[in-house]
Design a protein around this motif. Structure first.
Motif, PDB file in Angstrom:
ATOM      1  N   ALA A 409       0.845  -1.406   0.429  1.00 34.92           N
ATOM      2  CA  ALA A 409      -0.059  -0.254  -0.048  1.00 34.92           C
ATOM      3  C   ALA A 409       0.654   1.132  -0.086  1.00 34.92           C
ATOM      4  CB  ALA A 409      -1.070  -0.175   0.877  1.00 34.92           C
ATOM      5  N   ARG A 410       1.754   1.494   0.903  1.00 37.70           N
ATOM      6  CA  ARG A 410       2.582   1.940   0.855  1.00 37.70           C
ATOM      7  C   ARG A 410       2.868   2.434  -0.678  1.00 37.70           C
ATOM      8  NH1 ARG A 410       4.296   0.984   6.647  1.00 37.70           N
ATOM      9  NH2 ARG A 410       5.285  -0.786   5.487  1.00 37.70           N
ATOM     10  N   GLN A 411       4.272   1.919  -1.084  1.00 39.79           N
ATOM     11  CA  GLN A 411       4.651   1.433  -2.363  1.00 39.79           C
ATOM     12  C   GLN A 411       3.041   2.539  -3.422  1.00 39.79           C
ATOM     13  OE1 GLN A 411       6.518  -2.630  -4.057  1.00 39.79           O
ATOM     14  NE2 GLN A 411       7.332  -2.367  -2.157  1.00 39.79           N
ATOM     15  N   GLU A 412       2.531   2.019  -3.762  1.00 38.10           N
ATOM     16  CA  GLU A 412       1.221   1.784  -4.099  1.00 38.10           C
ATOM     17  C   GLU A 412       1.444   3.944  -3.988  1.00 38.10           C
ATOM     18  OE1 GLU A 412      -1.193   1.293  -7.785  1.00 38.10           O
ATOM     19  OE2 GLU A 412      -0.665  -0.152  -6.392  1.00 38.10           O
ATOM     20  N   ILE A 413       1.077   4.573  -2.738  1.00 38.30           N
ATOM     21  CA  ILE A 413       0.629   5.591  -2.598  1.00 38.30           C
ATOM     22  C   ILE A 413       2.008   6.501  -2.949  1.00 38.30           C
ATOM     23  CG2 ILE A 413       0.759   6.966  -0.651  1.00 38.30           C
ATOM     24  CD1 ILE A 413      -0.849   5.490   1.171  1.00 38.30           C
ATOM     25  N   GLU A 414       2.943   6.263  -2.894  1.00 38.83           N
ATOM     26  CA  GLU A 414       4.071   6.723  -3.491  1.00 38.83           C
ATOM     27  C   GLU A 414       4.721   6.364  -5.214  1.00 38.83           C
ATOM     28  OE1 GLU A 414       7.894   4.346  -2.709  1.00 38.83           O
ATOM     29  OE2 GLU A 414       7.504   5.072  -0.294  1.00 38.83           O
ATOM     30  N   ARG A 415       3.612   6.078  -5.734  1.00 37.47           N
ATOM     31  CA  ARG A 415       3.537   5.961  -7.104  1.00 37.47           C
ATOM     32  C   ARG A 415       2.604   7.176  -7.656  1.00 37.47           C
ATOM     33  NH1 ARG A 415       1.091   2.296 -11.497  1.00 37.47           N
ATOM     34  NH2 ARG A 415      -0.492   1.387 -10.088  1.00 37.47           N
ATOM     35  N   LEU A 416       0.992   7.013  -6.536  1.00 35.34           N
ATOM     36  CA  LEU A 416      -0.046   8.099  -6.841  1.00 35.34           C
ATOM     37  C   LEU A 416       0.743   9.503  -6.384  1.00 35.34           C
ATOM     38  CD1 LEU A 416      -2.503   8.298  -8.038  1.00 35.34           C
ATOM     39  CD2 LEU A 416      -3.318   8.792  -5.603  1.00 35.34           C
ATOM     40  N   MET A 417       1.081   9.380  -5.811  1.00 33.98           N
ATOM     41  CA  MET A 417       1.723  10.157  -5.370  1.00 33.98           C
ATOM     42  C   MET A 417       2.894  11.267  -7.092  1.00 33.98           C
ATOM     43  SD  MET A 417       1.951  13.154  -3.814  1.00 33.98           S
ATOM     44  CE  MET A 417       1.363  12.911  -1.695  1.00 33.98           C
ATOM     45  N   GLU A 418       3.556  10.623  -7.094  1.00 34.83           N
ATOM     46  CA  GLU A 418       4.780  10.428  -8.413  1.00 34.83           C
ATOM     47  C   GLU A 418       4.087  10.733  -9.682  1.00 34.83           C
ATOM     48  OE1 GLU A 418       7.361   7.746  -9.162  1.00 34.83           O
ATOM     49  OE2 GLU A 418       8.701   7.232  -7.400  1.00 34.83           O
ATOM     50  N   TYR A 419       2.170  10.354  -9.603  1.00 30.58           N
ATOM     51  CA  TYR A 419       1.736  10.274 -11.209  1.00 30.58           C
ATOM     52  C   TYR A 419       1.177  11.839 -10.377  1.00 30.58           C
ATOM     53  CZ  TYR A 419      -2.389   9.867 -13.897  1.00 30.58           C
ATOM     54  OH  TYR A 419      -2.681  10.211 -14.633  1.00 30.58           O
ATOM     55  N   ALA A 420       0.792  11.901  -9.234  1.00 35.23           N
ATOM     56  CA  ALA A 420      -0.175  13.289  -9.635  1.00 35.23           C
ATOM     57  C   ALA A 420       1.098  14.915  -9.350  1.00 35.23           C
ATOM     58  CB  ALA A 420       0.026  13.744  -7.705  1.00 35.23           C
ATOM     59  N   THR A 421       2.345  14.638  -9.105  1.00 37.93           N
ATOM     60  CA  THR A 421       3.212  15.322  -9.324  1.00 37.93           C
ATOM     61  C   THR A 421       2.936  15.929 -10.959  1.00 37.93           C
ATOM     62  OG1 THR A 421       5.138  14.190  -9.495  1.00 37.93           O
ATOM     63  CG2 THR A 421       4.856  14.940  -7.323  1.00 37.93           C
ATOM     64  N   GLU A 422       3.417  15.296 -11.716  1.00 45.18           N
ATOM     65  CA  GLU A 422       2.937  15.096 -13.104  1.00 45.18           C
ATOM     66  C   GLU A 422       1.952  15.431 -13.539  1.00 45.18           C
ATOM     67  OE1 GLU A 422       4.077  11.228 -14.560  1.00 45.18           O
ATOM     68  OE2 GLU A 422       6.420  11.394 -13.452  1.00 45.18           O
ATOM     69  N   GLN A 423       1.017  16.009 -12.960  1.00 48.16           N
ATOM     70  CA  GLN A 423      -0.603  16.109 -14.116  1.00 48.16           C
ATOM     71  C   GLN A 423      -0.596  17.548 -12.960  1.00 48.16           C
ATOM     72  OE1 GLN A 423      -1.751  13.299 -15.498  1.00 48.16           O
ATOM     73  NE2 GLN A 423      -0.223  12.970 -15.255  1.00 48.16           N
ATOM     74  N   GLU A 424      -1.076  18.621 -14.311  1.00 50.57           N
ATOM     75  CA  GLU A 424      -1.425  19.676 -13.656  1.00 50.57           C
ATOM     76  C   GLU A 424      -2.502  20.651 -12.837  1.00 50.57           C
ATOM     77  OE1 GLU A 424      -0.816  22.715 -17.870  1.00 50.57           O
ATOM     78  OE2 GLU A 424       1.412  21.865 -17.927  1.00 50.57           O
ATOM     79  N   ASP A 425      -3.639  19.954 -13.141  1.00 51.40           N
ATOM     80  CA  ASP A 425      -5.049  20.027 -12.866  1.00 51.40           C
ATOM     81  C   ASP A 425      -4.709  18.966 -11.225  1.00 51.40           C
ATOM     82  OD1 ASP A 425      -4.659  17.174 -14.340  1.00 51.40           O
ATOM     83  OD2 ASP A 425      -6.899  16.644 -14.786  1.00 51.40           O
ATOM     84  N   TRP A 426      -4.252  18.473 -11.277  1.00 52.36           N
ATOM     85  CA  TRP A 426      -3.718  17.482  -9.883  1.00 52.36           C
ATOM     86  C   TRP A 426      -2.713  18.498  -8.979  1.00 52.36           C
ATOM     87  CZ3 TRP A 426      -4.162  11.848  -9.291  1.00 52.36           C
ATOM     88  CH2 TRP A 426      -5.012  11.255  -9.920  1.00 52.36           C
ATOM     89  N   HIS A 427      -4.528  18.896  -7.751  1.00 50.67           N
ATOM     90  CA  HIS A 427      -3.162  19.584  -6.510  1.00 50.67           C
ATOM     91  C   HIS A 427      -3.177  18.864  -5.816  1.00 50.67           C
ATOM     92  CE1 HIS A 427      -4.644  22.706  -9.983  1.00 50.67           C
ATOM     93  NE2 HIS A 427      -5.514  22.915  -9.005  1.00 50.67           N
ATOM     94  N   ILE A 428      -2.082  19.213  -4.964  1.00 50.21           N
ATOM     95  CA  ILE A 428      -1.351  18.362  -3.958  1.00 50.21           C
ATOM     96  C   ILE A 428      -1.498  19.069  -2.954  1.00 50.21           C
ATOM     97  CG2 ILE A 428       0.341  17.209  -2.414  1.00 50.21           C
ATOM     98  CD1 ILE A 428       1.607  16.743  -5.700  1.00 50.21           C
ATOM     99  N   ALA A 429      -2.705  18.242  -1.708  1.00 48.35           N
ATOM    100  CA  ALA A 429      -2.760  19.024  -0.229  1.00 48.35           C
ATOM    101  C   ALA A 429      -1.018  19.576  -0.276  1.00 48.35           C
ATOM    102  CB  ALA A 429      -3.874  18.534   0.674  1.00 48.35           C
ATOM    103  N   PRO A 430      -1.414  21.744   0.439  1.00 52.42           N
ATOM    104  CA  PRO A 430       0.189  21.825   1.255  1.00 52.42           C
ATOM    105  C   PRO A 430       0.022  21.367   2.757  1.00 52.42           C
ATOM    106  CG  PRO A 430      -2.106  23.248   1.176  1.00 52.42           C
ATOM    107  CD  PRO A 430      -2.420  22.449   0.213  1.00 52.42           C
ATOM    108  N   ASP A 431      -1.080  20.662   2.923  1.00 53.22           N
ATOM    109  CA  ASP A 431      -1.290  19.863   4.683  1.00 53.22           C
ATOM    110  C   ASP A 431      -1.179  18.735   4.395  1.00 53.22           C
ATOM    111  OD1 ASP A 431      -3.500  19.720   3.683  1.00 53.22           O
ATOM    112  OD2 ASP A 431      -4.441  20.339   5.442  1.00 53.22           O
ATOM    113  N   ASN A 432      -1.082  17.686   3.061  1.00 51.60           N
ATOM    114  CA  ASN A 432      -0.456  16.055   3.188  1.00 51.60           C
ATOM    115  C   ASN A 432      -0.230  15.528   3.372  1.00 51.60           C
ATOM    116  OD1 ASN A 432      -1.656  14.388   0.798  1.00 51.60           O
ATOM    117  ND2 ASN A 432      -0.301  13.899   1.473  1.00 51.60           N
TER     118      ASN A 432
END
Length: 500
Positions: A409-432
């Motif tokens: 699950a941790r690896q899946e979350i890391e993979r999703l976070m990497e994906y999110a950083t590459e998407q212009e319309d995905w806004h990562i919460a500042p308090d994530n």
């Protein structure tokens, strides 16, 4: 016996009734001895110099497990003080109460879980046992083997009457110190769910409140009427109906051991989860403008805006009541004015109450405010004016099918976070601070919808929470998430596909 399998956060929990029981009297006996041994080393005392108190909720297995745990305590030479039926918060309060002051305490409870489960919650003078401290206790238990004969004694000392008086003094002091019945004119329905909290109706009635319509006050370990859980839909519907039936000012509901609570207003509206956090935050921010409110990670965007509008700071942290409490304590030690740590589940700990996880204390603070507002011709729900609630919301549990579920699950979350950083319309919460929280702009509205995907505190599950402030936004964000993780081989995405 693999004692580590009993660990549930910072508590011990297991099936206590039936052929598949894991939390047996033999196991409880060893845990009582192990905890006493751990505390003796922590306090640098001999067991013979110590007293460990025990209490239980209404579960059928409670009396036998309490007796066995007490036998384990006295096998070390310590004294076991049997408080009988009690609440989890009271078991910690006793440590600080003159005339009692055991060195430590244990509550026999499985909170809101089914009747055949039970558990042990451990308290030290510093509060609830931490995650790593519990690991030490379980390690001691694993090495202990069979418990020997009694060297100490078991004494019976009810504490609930003292705790009850403590709550009444809070109410008297909070409304009119010179008046012995300050709740005259307030109508409150109490729902204890047949757990340990039925005495709260007496607390209020003795102070002048009208408690007609109160229900399920008698302890019954089968929980025959509804699950004692302030998040359960049937339980909340039951208390709402009871309030409307008798025309009460409000209703209060507890889980089985009373460390969680929720309320219902005079219209039957449920005040739990984000609404409950908003209400207690408003009360505290009136007194302490600029204060920081620590919550778990799944709270809504509307709540964050509400706290900000009331002049406060919203601080999201990891799920798990010990996590939010420990973080609030840390912030205060760092000089941050933080009076509250609270989960959406109803676990609430206030600094004014030693950051003790206490549903009855929370409800008592709300009742004091309700009485004050009624005297001014206003209703408690007025405090929620301005709270923006989502148009759509969903909570989906995705099973992790990999054997090493936590790492997968941790690896899946890391993979999703990497994906999110590459998407212009995905806004990562500042308090994530837990999992991946992403917001999206929809229909020209900034941050109109969000999802949070994280690893469960206890189970091989990835809980997914999502909300939208615009109609149709929920499917948009869930669709984006599905597209991002569709190729996973470690998570069963069927519930997410069904939601689409």
């Amino acid at each position: 016996m693999d004692f580590k399998k009993l660990k549930s956060g910072s508590d011990v929990r297991g099936v206590a009734i039936g052929e598949n029981a894991t939390l047996t009297v033999d196991v409880a006996r060893i845990l009582g001895a192990a905890f006493t041994t751990f505390m003796a080393a922590s306090l640098n005392k001999k067991p013979e110099e110590m007293t460990v108190a025990l209490g239980r909720d209404s579960r059928l297995s409670g009396p036998d497990l309490l007796k066995a745990t007490a036998e384990g305590i006295v096998s070390t030479g310590a004294t076991a003080a049997d408080y009988g039926m009690c609440t989890t918060p009271a078991m910690y309060m006793a440590i600080m109460t003159e005339g009692f002051q055991p060195d430590a305490s244990i509550m026999i409870t499985a909170s809101h879980h089914p009747w055949n489960l039970n558990g042990l919650k451990f308290f030290t003078p510093e509060g609830g046992l931490g995650f790593h401290e519990l690991d030490e206790v379980l390690a001691i238990a694993a090495e202990m083997g069979e418990v020997g004969p009694a060297k100490g004694q078991i004494i019976t000392t009810p504490f609930l009457p003292t705790y009850k008086k403590h709550l009444q003094n809070l109410i008297i002091g909070g409304i009119q110190p010179e008046v012995q019945k300050p709740l005259l004119g307030l109508h409150v329905v109490v729902d204890a769910g047949n757990g340990a909290g039925g005495f709260y109706a007496d607390v209020l009635e003795e102070l002048g409140a009208w408690v007609e319509g109160s229900q399920f006050l008698e302890p019954d370990g089968h929980f025959p009427n509804h699950i004692p859980n302030p998040e359960n839909k049937d339980a909340m519907a039951s208390i709402s109906s009871a309030v409307l039936k008798v025309g009460a000012d409000l209703g209060v509901i507890f889980d089985a051991d009373c460390d969680r609570a929720a309320i219902v207003d005079n219209t039957g509206k449920e005040i739990n989860r984000n609404r409950l956090i908003a209400m207690i935050s408003a009360i505290l921010l009136e007194e302490m403008p600029g204060a920081t409110i620590v919550t778990d990670s799944v709270t809504s965007s509307g709540l964050a805006d509400f706290i900000k509008e009331w002049g406060g700071e919203h601080y999201r942290y990891k799920r798990g009541y010990r996590n939010v409490i420990d973080e609030a304590v840390r912030l205060n030690e760092a000089g941050v004015n933080c009076p509250l740590a609270i989960e959406t589940s109803g676990h609430a700990a206030l600094r004014s109450n030693h950051f003790l996880d206490d549903g009855m204390y929370l409800v008592t603070v709300l009742l004091i405010k309700a009485m004050q507002m009624k005297q001014q011709g206003e209703n408690l729900s007025k405090l929620l004016d301005g709270l923006k609630e989502p148009v759509e919301s969903a909570e989906i549990r995705l099973n992790v099918v990999a054997e090493d579920f936590a790492n997968a699950a941790r690896q899946e979350i890391e993979r999703l976070m990497e994906y999110a950083t590459e998407q212009e319309d995905w806004h990562i919460a500042p308090d994530n601070r837990e999992g991946v929280r992403i917001s999206f702009d929809i229909d020209n509205q900034l941050n109109a919808a969000w999802f949070l995907l994280r690893l469960s505190v206890h189970d091989p599950v990835m809980p997914l929470n999502a909300e939208s402030d615009v109609e149709g936004g929920l499917k948009v964000v869930l669709g984006k998430l599905y597209q991002a993780i569709a190729d996973t081989d470690v998570v069963d995405l069927t519930p997410l596909k069904n939601a689409l």
